[in-house]
Design an enzyme around this catalytic site. Structure first.
Site, mmCIF file in Angstrom:
data_model
loop_
_atom_site.group_PDB
_atom_site.id
_atom_site.type_symbol
_atom_site.label_atom_id
_atom_site.label_comp_id
_atom_site.label_asym_id
_atom_site.label_seq_id
_atom_site.Cartn_x
_atom_site.Cartn_y
_atom_site.Cartn_z
ATOM 1 N N GLU A 1 30.296 -20.029 9.477
ATOM 2 C CA GLU A 1 28.717 -20.919 10.340
ATOM 3 C C GLU A 1 28.790 -22.549 10.240
ATOM 4 O O GLU A 1 28.128 -22.881 11.606
ATOM 5 C CB GLU A 1 27.865 -19.881 10.086
ATOM 6 C CG GLU A 1 28.325 -18.340 10.264
ATOM 7 C CD GLU A 1 29.376 -17.766 9.258
ATOM 8 O OE1 GLU A 1 29.749 -18.347 8.365
ATOM 9 O OE2 GLU A 1 29.437 -16.203 9.914
ATOM 10 N N HIS B 1 21.953 -7.990 7.696
ATOM 11 C CA HIS B 1 21.882 -8.020 8.925
ATOM 12 C C HIS B 1 20.894 -7.460 9.983
ATOM 13 O O HIS B 1 20.795 -6.561 11.888
ATOM 14 C CB HIS B 1 23.279 -7.039 9.213
ATOM 15 C CG HIS B 1 24.786 -7.183 8.770
ATOM 16 N ND1 HIS B 1 24.376 -7.530 7.380
ATOM 17 C CD2 HIS B 1 25.914 -7.865 9.956
ATOM 18 C CE1 HIS B 1 25.944 -7.601 7.335
ATOM 19 N NE2 HIS B 1 27.011 -7.951 8.460
#
Lengths: 324, 326
Positions: free
Chosen positions: A60, A129
């Site tokens: 990321e 999440h």
């Protein structure tokens, strides 16, 4: 007008942007061959090739940094971070690089990058999440943050973000990808920074964004049955946010509730409430009430998550408080 | 500096010497200005490391891009950044390259491919990666160079970038200035693996060179950059060099042994280059004239910065975002 789904509208916006401008490229984890974790990029690699729609490794920080470097070198990158929770791994590049480059370089360059990322609960995706972390990004001078609630805005805000010369984070909502809605046959960009009256009303204003818009509309329906006419404002953009539109609505209704799925404490709602308590003080007939998630991680089990997420009943209760 | 390629070996070496000396004299001047309070904040000097960016930049053109780190003065000057704008920026003036908003750790000029010094260790690496991706996507033969120190070996993002650059065969040079120090600690107490090991782990060719020998750096960089332009994928160029000053100006370097500090002069790339020029029969007056010319340019840049206005707060505040059109 045609009916489409939120996820399809994103796909169409990316398709149209790739077709319109050869400097637009897409990259992220599984966005190419797999078509994206939520299928938002399905078919784009076939249509535009693996050079322009790239699958990245699970990296990321590099994804966000590549977007900065590519944007400084003539491209308009649209990067995807698979879940908003994972922006934690990309924060240096977003906060210290993308947001500050224009300012730090004396205004001589901008960073025309987009970072798409989905937030939100309701899928039992658990504490890592499901988070809504947009307030972190809206707090950073130099970043723009938008959060579409409908298929039409999912298309229009994404096109505007890609056209924008500055870095824009497009926060999507996982629970909305399948949402159906009307969209123009030839849809246009939706200007960043302008709110929309999702439902006009006279008695109280509920300001919200993202998936919570639909919670607000449910609450408004419930209150309408009791003769309370609620105006619902969909912010659409969080940074910059449409202060004038919120103040105008408050000036009509004199009562304000701010709703979001994100944790209530230190959130977007706190900023809006503080500004309206200042510039809208003379218009207020009641205290401003915030509705947001409690100060705890997003829980996994269905029963827990249901209790965690702000519900229409919470909004109804908040509006009633402003009417007491 | 944007030197024209020189065919004559002596002219070529003189050009490299001038490049290094420009950095040295600019930084010596900054050192004095900092001590006198005319340069605010933190500055990190690259005295002793000048051969690395000068040797690499000899193979770079205007379309090539570089991203740098906190010790970035040499990288910026070697890429051809304007000396007046450089001094004015570090002295916090409106005529600075970044209008006084970035300072020493953020000198940048994207118009000449200098994508910024950087205050975050390792952060220039993924920016360079993205720039290399842009060069490849646009189908040019431009290359992107990331300057980083051995301290950045411990940053995770380096490992991400090595992987992606290798996976996608990007035209990226990983230019490591290995001076043995990670801020105040010896790197061998912070890193188990070497950069050579890391490069091998990602199947990237690794070249190690004496980073205080400008001719050696130039030759090694020329080979690496030619490979990048051919599309052969990334290269790691590890330059062994010497940090003469502290991590930042004002750092007394109590953590380094007196013997080490006393031996630093022997590694000086500029003195070595000068000796080589003498070997080649270059007249001492000709060499001294270079220093005098640089001194005049540096003093002019300092005078110009001193005479420049303070930055405008309103203009700074208006530059957080691009102004809306119309």
């Amino acid at each position: 007008m045609v009916e489409t789904r939120y996820g399809k509208a994103i796909n169409q916006a990316l398709h149209d942007a790739l077709a319109a401008d050869p400097s637009v490229i897409l990259f992220g984890e599984d966005v190419g061959e797999a078509g994206g974790p939520f299928k938002a990029t399905r078919g784009l690699q076939e249509a535009f090739g693996a050079e322009r729609v790239r699958d990245t490794p699970i990296s990321e920080a590099a994804i966000a940094g590549m977007a900065v470097g590519a944007a400084l070198s003539g491209l308009k990158p649209v990067a995807e971070i698979m879940f908003m929770d994972f922006v934690t791994l990309a924060m240096d590049q977003l906060v210290n690089q993308a947001a500050k480059a224009r300012f730090m370089f004396g205004g001589r360059n901008s960073v025309p990058m987009v970072l798409r990322t989905p937030h939100g609960g309701g899928l039992s995706a658990g504490p890592q999440h499901s988070q809504c972390l947009e307030a972190w990004l809206a707090h950073i001078p130099g970043l723009k943050v938008v959060c579409p609630a409908t298929p039409a805005d999912a298309y229009g805000l994404l096109r505007a973000a890609i056209d924008d010369p500055d870095p824009v984070v497009v926060v999507e909502n996982k629970a909305l990808y399948a949402l159906k809605g009307e969209i123009d046959d030839s849809p246009a960009a939706v200007p960043i920074g302008r709110a929309r009256i999702a439902r006009p009303g006279r008695d109280a204003t509920v300001v919200t964004y993202g998936a919570a818009l639909h919670t607000a509309l449910q609450a408004a329906d419930a209150l309408a049955g009791d003769g309370v006419d609620v105006e619902v404002i969909d912010l659409r953009s969080l940074q910059p946010w449409d202060e004038a539109a919120v103040l105008a609505s408050l000036s009509r209704t004199h009562r304000l509730v701010v709703l979001h799925e994100a944790v209530e404490a230190f959130g977007i709602g706190a900023e809006i409430a503080a500004r309206m308590a200042d510039v809208g003080f003379d218009e207020l007939d009641a205290p401003i009430v915030r509705v947001g998630a409690p100060f705890m991680p997003v829980p996994f089990a269905g029963a827990l998550e249901k209790a965690y997420l702000p519900a229409a009943a919470d909004v109804v209760a908040a509006v009633r408080r402003t009417l007491e | 500096m944007a030197r024209e390629p020189k065919n004559d070996p002596t002219d070529r070496l003189l050009s490299l010497y001038e490049g290094m000396l420009t950095i040295r004299q600019a930084e010596e001047r900054l050192k004095a200005l900092f001590a006198d309070g005319e340069v605010p904040g933190f500055i990190h000097l690259s005295i002793g490391q000048e051969a690395v960016p000068v040797g690499i930049s000899a193979s770079l053109g205007p379309a090539d891009t570089v991203a740098s780190n906190h010790r970035g003065h040499g990288h910026a000057l070697a890429k051809g950044i304007d000396l007046d704008g450089f001094f004015a920026e570090i002295m916090g003036r409106d005529s600075g390259l970044c209008r006084g908003r970035g300072g020493s750790m953020h000198v940048a000029d994207v118009s000449i491919g200098m994508l910024g010094a950087n205050g975050i260790v390792g952060a220039g690496l993924p920016i360079t990666l993205g720039s290399a991706l842009a060069h490849k996507t646009r189908g040019t033969d431009a290359v992107a160079v990331a300057y980083f120190g051995d301290g950045a070996l411990a940053e995770g993002v380096l490992h991400e970038c090595l992987n992606i650059a290798a996976l996608w065969a990007l035209p990226m040079l990983f230019a490591c200035e290995n001076n043995g120090w990670s801020e105040f600690s010896p790197t061998d107490r912070q890193m188990k693996a070497s950069l050579k090991d890391l490069a091998a782990a990602f199947s990237i060719p690794h070249v190690e060179v004496d980073g205080n020998d400008v001719e050696a750096v130039e030759a090694a960089a020329a080979e690496c950059i030619a490979a990048l332009r051919r599309g052969d994928g990334p290269r790691v160029l590890e330059c062994r060099t010497t940090r003469v000053r502290g991590h930042f100006e004002g750092d007394r370097q109590d953590y380094r042994s007196p013997d080490e500090l006393a031996g630093l002069a022997a590694t000086d790339p500029i003195a070595r280059c000068r000796a080589r020029l003498a070997e080649l029969g270059v007249d001492a007056n000709r060499i001294d004239a270079i220093a005098e010319a640089i001194d005049r340019r540096v003093e002019q840049a300092v005078a110009n910065a001193r005479g420049a206005p303070e930055p405008s707060f309103a203009a700074a505040a208006a530059d957080v975002y691009t102004a809306a059109e119309g």
